[in-house]
Design a protein around this motif. Structure first.
Motif, PDB file in Angstrom:
ATOM      1  N   PRO A 150       0.835  -1.216   0.000  1.00 55.11           N
ATOM      2  CA  PRO A 150       0.000   0.000   0.000  1.00 55.11           C
ATOM      3  C   PRO A 150       0.867   1.263   0.000  1.00 55.11           C
ATOM      4  N   LEU A 151       1.487   1.543  -1.139  1.00 52.43           N
ATOM      5  CA  LEU A 151       2.465   2.619  -1.268  1.00 52.43           C
ATOM      6  C   LEU A 151       1.818   3.906  -1.762  1.00 52.43           C
ATOM      7  N   ASN A 152       2.584   4.980  -1.736  1.00 52.03           N
ATOM      8  CA  ASN A 152       2.105   6.262  -2.255  1.00 52.03           C
ATOM      9  C   ASN A 152       1.942   6.210  -3.777  1.00 52.03           C
ATOM     10  N   SER A 153       2.856   5.537  -4.439  1.00 52.98           N
ATOM     11  CA  SER A 153       2.847   5.452  -5.897  1.00 52.98           C
ATOM     12  C   SER A 153       3.198   4.022  -6.293  1.00 52.98           C
ATOM     13  N   PRO A 154       2.553   3.457  -7.323  1.00 49.73           N
ATOM     14  CA  PRO A 154       1.595   4.097  -8.218  1.00 49.73           C
ATOM     15  C   PRO A 154       0.192   4.157  -7.614  1.00 49.73           C
ATOM     16  N   THR A 155      -0.674   4.902  -8.274  1.00 48.20           N
ATOM     17  CA  THR A 155      -2.097   4.879  -7.956  1.00 48.20           C
ATOM     18  C   THR A 155      -2.772   3.853  -8.869  1.00 48.20           C
ATOM     19  N   LEU A 156      -3.481   2.924  -8.266  1.00 44.70           N
ATOM     20  CA  LEU A 156      -4.179   1.903  -9.048  1.00 44.70           C
ATOM     21  C   LEU A 156      -5.629   2.297  -9.221  1.00 44.70           C
ATOM     22  N   ASP A 157      -6.082   2.299 -10.468  1.00 40.75           N
ATOM     23  CA  ASP A 157      -7.474   2.606 -10.803  1.00 40.75           C
ATOM     24  C   ASP A 157      -8.139   1.334 -11.330  1.00 40.75           C
ATOM     25  N   LEU A 158      -9.220   0.931 -10.708  1.00 37.73           N
ATOM     26  CA  LEU A 158      -9.970  -0.241 -11.156  1.00 37.73           C
ATOM     27  C   LEU A 158     -11.265   0.197 -11.811  1.00 37.73           C
ATOM     28  N   LEU A 175      -8.328  -2.231  -0.556  1.00 34.58           N
ATOM     29  CA  LEU A 175      -8.738  -1.001   0.117  1.00 34.58           C
ATOM     30  C   LEU A 175      -8.609  -1.132   1.633  1.00 34.58           C
ATOM     31  N   MET A 176      -8.941  -2.287   2.150  1.00 36.36           N
ATOM     32  CA  MET A 176      -8.864  -2.498   3.593  1.00 36.36           C
ATOM     33  C   MET A 176      -7.427  -2.561   4.100  1.00 36.36           C
ATOM     34  N   SER A 177      -6.455  -2.718   3.204  1.00 35.09           N
ATOM     35  CA  SER A 177      -5.059  -2.770   3.630  1.00 35.09           C
ATOM     36  C   SER A 177      -4.541  -1.401   4.046  1.00 35.09           C
ATOM     37  N   GLY A 178      -5.280  -0.335   3.708  1.00 36.25           N
ATOM     38  CA  GLY A 178      -4.905   0.996   4.162  1.00 36.25           C
ATOM     39  C   GLY A 178      -4.207   1.855   3.135  1.00 36.25           C
TER      40      GLY A 178
END
Length: 624
Positions: A301-309, A327-330
């Motif tokens: 759960p990093l700052n980058s990249p942003t994953l779009d589903l 999402l629940m991973s934070g």
């Protein structure tokens, strides 16, 4: 041509051993499965690039707020071209077009610039293959990392110079081209990674040369590489920003946007899921790589990249379950995009309709705007929904400037009807719409007036080679070469505006608690705020269930109550300041006044000074 030569030189400079050692512009670690180094060019930190403008051109550019650092990127490149054709073949095609006797001089110059840029990236990849072998040669013969680095070098021998043959080759090629674009001041996203990679994964799995676990490890490494430039302490940020950094297409003015908020914005969106890019009946596009990306987002759960589903009515439940776990991973990933709304909106837009297959092939740009992947240019401007409400209330003027200097406020729109003469909510909405249309038309007027102004100062031959339409037309991206042109006046603050409109309709026109003119006066003068504040707090937000009332312990029921921002997360709005005393309402019956200092309330620690009560964390004007 000079921009293409600058691209070539930039990709040479950053691999110079002395420069790489002192600046970190290139580094290969023995443990890496994906190699390459991104620049520290976050949007808020600014960029560096080889300068190629003359002094006279610099002055002319400065008058337009443009220089060599003005490319915006912010659009989705077509990595599929690289994976299927290879850079060498793409460069050869551009040189063939350059030799066409029917081409104009500008078209020939553009094609040569494209060829030089692509050849520069091919040389950049080849140098990385050599560097990987150098690092591998220093490892012990039995070290498994030696074999891994030699495998990476083999990948780079093949792709991106030629078509990719394996999953590893394809992923490494995407990352190498991505790094080259970012180093040459084109801050771009990745695009539909699952659609790009799935053919190679299927082939490798069938041939038995890769397992799903091995593919997951490669994707995880890719995720980590995209995050390696993220700063964890703002003291490490570099401020190289100029007035001309990252200029939006058709924009005139200095680039003084929110640097602080963009210090860790790298525009690295990865889009997965959605629909297959074809006409006819919709078909789900989710595949094994979609799952690998969702798993990477959960594990990392990093700052980058942003994953779009991208989701739609037919998205498999298993994909939604993976998204929920991520999402629940934070990590706040993935962002969810509704294909059932977005695809028709793109296909049947306000301009010319586009093929359904193209609309179904959308991906997010560097932020969250949607566009046809690999075929679009994009630009935007802001239209504030809350500002439109103020103008509707205040005869076309903003309320912030009301006072002895600007009288009713800063005039910026039609001088519309006074609040006292607005008879119902329908009329209010109609007036708001007129102010909104004027704001949108102003954006388009500025866009068309300044469109193409970057072509003479900051063209984009490398990115143009990866945007379909540019090479076929012999025209740079900055001069309209792409297949699609998506320009949008973005209406911002919609959720707050919806709440405001609901409160106005209910309190003014339905319950008639006060007149619209009285509301406008109170807002402009900050007088009468207690009466309006309490009425507003007693009114639920737009979308609440009918008959809903705030909880009896809600701070809005206590005169003069203000929430206190907490240092740690709390499970509810439990702490408030009323009549100069701090009260905790988290536990039923717990309401003990505190004069200051540290205390515990429902598991959250609050830090307060004694008098007046203030939080150590400030947010905007006044105390919080």
């Amino acid at each position: 041509m000079r921009k293409a030569l600058a691209i070539q030189r930039m990709l040479q400079i950053i691999l110079d051993p002395a420069i790489a050692a002192s600046s970190g512009s290139s580094e290969i670690l023995a443990d890496e499965l994906i190699i390459g180094t991104l620049p520290p060019f976050a949007v808020g930190q600014g960029k560096e690039f080889v300068r190629y403008l003359t002094k006279e051109e610099e002055l002319r550019g400065a008058l337009m707020f443009l220089n060599e650092l003005s490319p915006m990127g912010h659009i989705v490149p077509n990595h599929k071209l690289v994976l299927e054709q290879g850079l060498d073949a793409m460069a050869a095609d551009a040189r063939k077009r350059m030799a066409d006797q029917g081409a104009s001089l500008p078209e020939r110059a553009f094609q040569e610039a494209v060829a030089i840029s692509l050849e520069a990236v091919a040389a950049y990849a080849a140098r990385h293959a050599a560097l990987a072998r150098e690092v591998a040669a220093k490892l012990a013969g039995g070290d498994p990392r030696r074999t891994s680095l030699e495998d990476v070098a083999v990948c780079l021998d093949r792709a991106p110079r030629g078509p990719a043959q394996t999953f590893h080759q394809a992923l490494q090629a995407v990352y190498m081209v991505h790094c080259a674009l970012h180093w040459t001041v084109e801050i771009v996203p990745i695009g539909r990674l699952d659609q790009l990679l799935n053919p190679y994964l299927k082939r490798d799995l069938k041939a038995g040369i890769l397992t799903l676990a091995g593919a997951q490890e490669l994707i995880d490494c890719f995720w980590i590489k995209l995050d390696e430039r993220v700063i964890l302490d703002n003291r490490h940020a570099e401020n190289r920003f100029t007035a001309s950094d990252g200029v939006l297409t058709g924009f005139f003015g200095s680039s003084n946007y929110d640097q602080g908020g963009l210090l860790n914005q790298w525009m690295q969106q990865v889009t997965v899921g959605g629909l297959l890019p074809k006409d006819g009946a919709p078909a789900d596009a989710c595949n094994a790589v979609t799952r690998l990306c969702l798993e990477a987002a959960r594990r990392l759960p990093l700052n980058s990249p942003t994953l779009d589903l991208r989701v739609h009515a037919g998205t498999p439940k298993g994909i939604l379950d993976l998204a929920a776990r991520a999402l629940m991973s934070g990590g706040a990933h993935p962002v969810l995009l509704n294909d059932d709304i977005i695809v028709p909106a793109l296909a049947e837009n306000s301009g010319a309709a586009i093929p359904l297959a193209a609309a179904r092939n959308y991906a997010c740009d560097g932020c969250y705007e949607t566009m046809v992947a690999g075929e679009s240019e994009f630009s935007f401007g802001f239209v504030s929904a809350l500002d439109l409400i103020e103008k509707t209330l205040n005869r076309g003027a903003g309320l912030a400037g009301a006072g002895p200097t600007n009288l009713r406020g800063t005039k910026d729109s039609w001088r519309s009807k006074p609040a006292a003469l607005i008879t119902d909510m329908d009329e209010f909405r109609a007036m708001l719409r007129e102010h909104m249309l004027l704001g949108c038309h102003r954006y388009f007027t500025n866009l068309t007036a300044f469109y193409g102004n970057k072509a003479d100062y900051a063209p984009s031959p490398l990115l143009s080679a990866l945007i379909s339409g540019c090479v076929d037309k012999g025209r740079d991206l900055t001069e309209g070469g792409s297949n699609y042109h998506i320009f949008s006046p973005l209406l911002v603050g919609i959720s707050n505006a919806a709440d405001s409109l609901y409160a106005i309709e209910r309190l003014v026109f339905t319950e008639k608690r006060f007149a619209l003119e009285e509301l406008t006066t109170c807002l402009a003068t900050d007088w009468g705020h207690r009466m309006l504040d309490q009425a507003g707090r007693m009114t639920p937000a737009f979308g609440a269930e009918p008959g809903h009332r705030p909880h009896p312990r809600d701070p809005g029921r206590l005169p003069g109550a203000r929430q206190v921002r907490q240092r740690q997360r709390c499970r509810g709005p439990s702490c408030l300041v009323a009549d100069g005393k701090l009260r905790c309402l988290y536990r039923r019956g717990a309401s003990a006044p505190h004069a200051g200092g540290q205390f515990r309330a429902g598991g959250a620690t609050l830090w307060l000074e004694r008098t007046p009560l203030r939080s150590k964390h400030r947010a905007g004007r006044g105390d919080v």
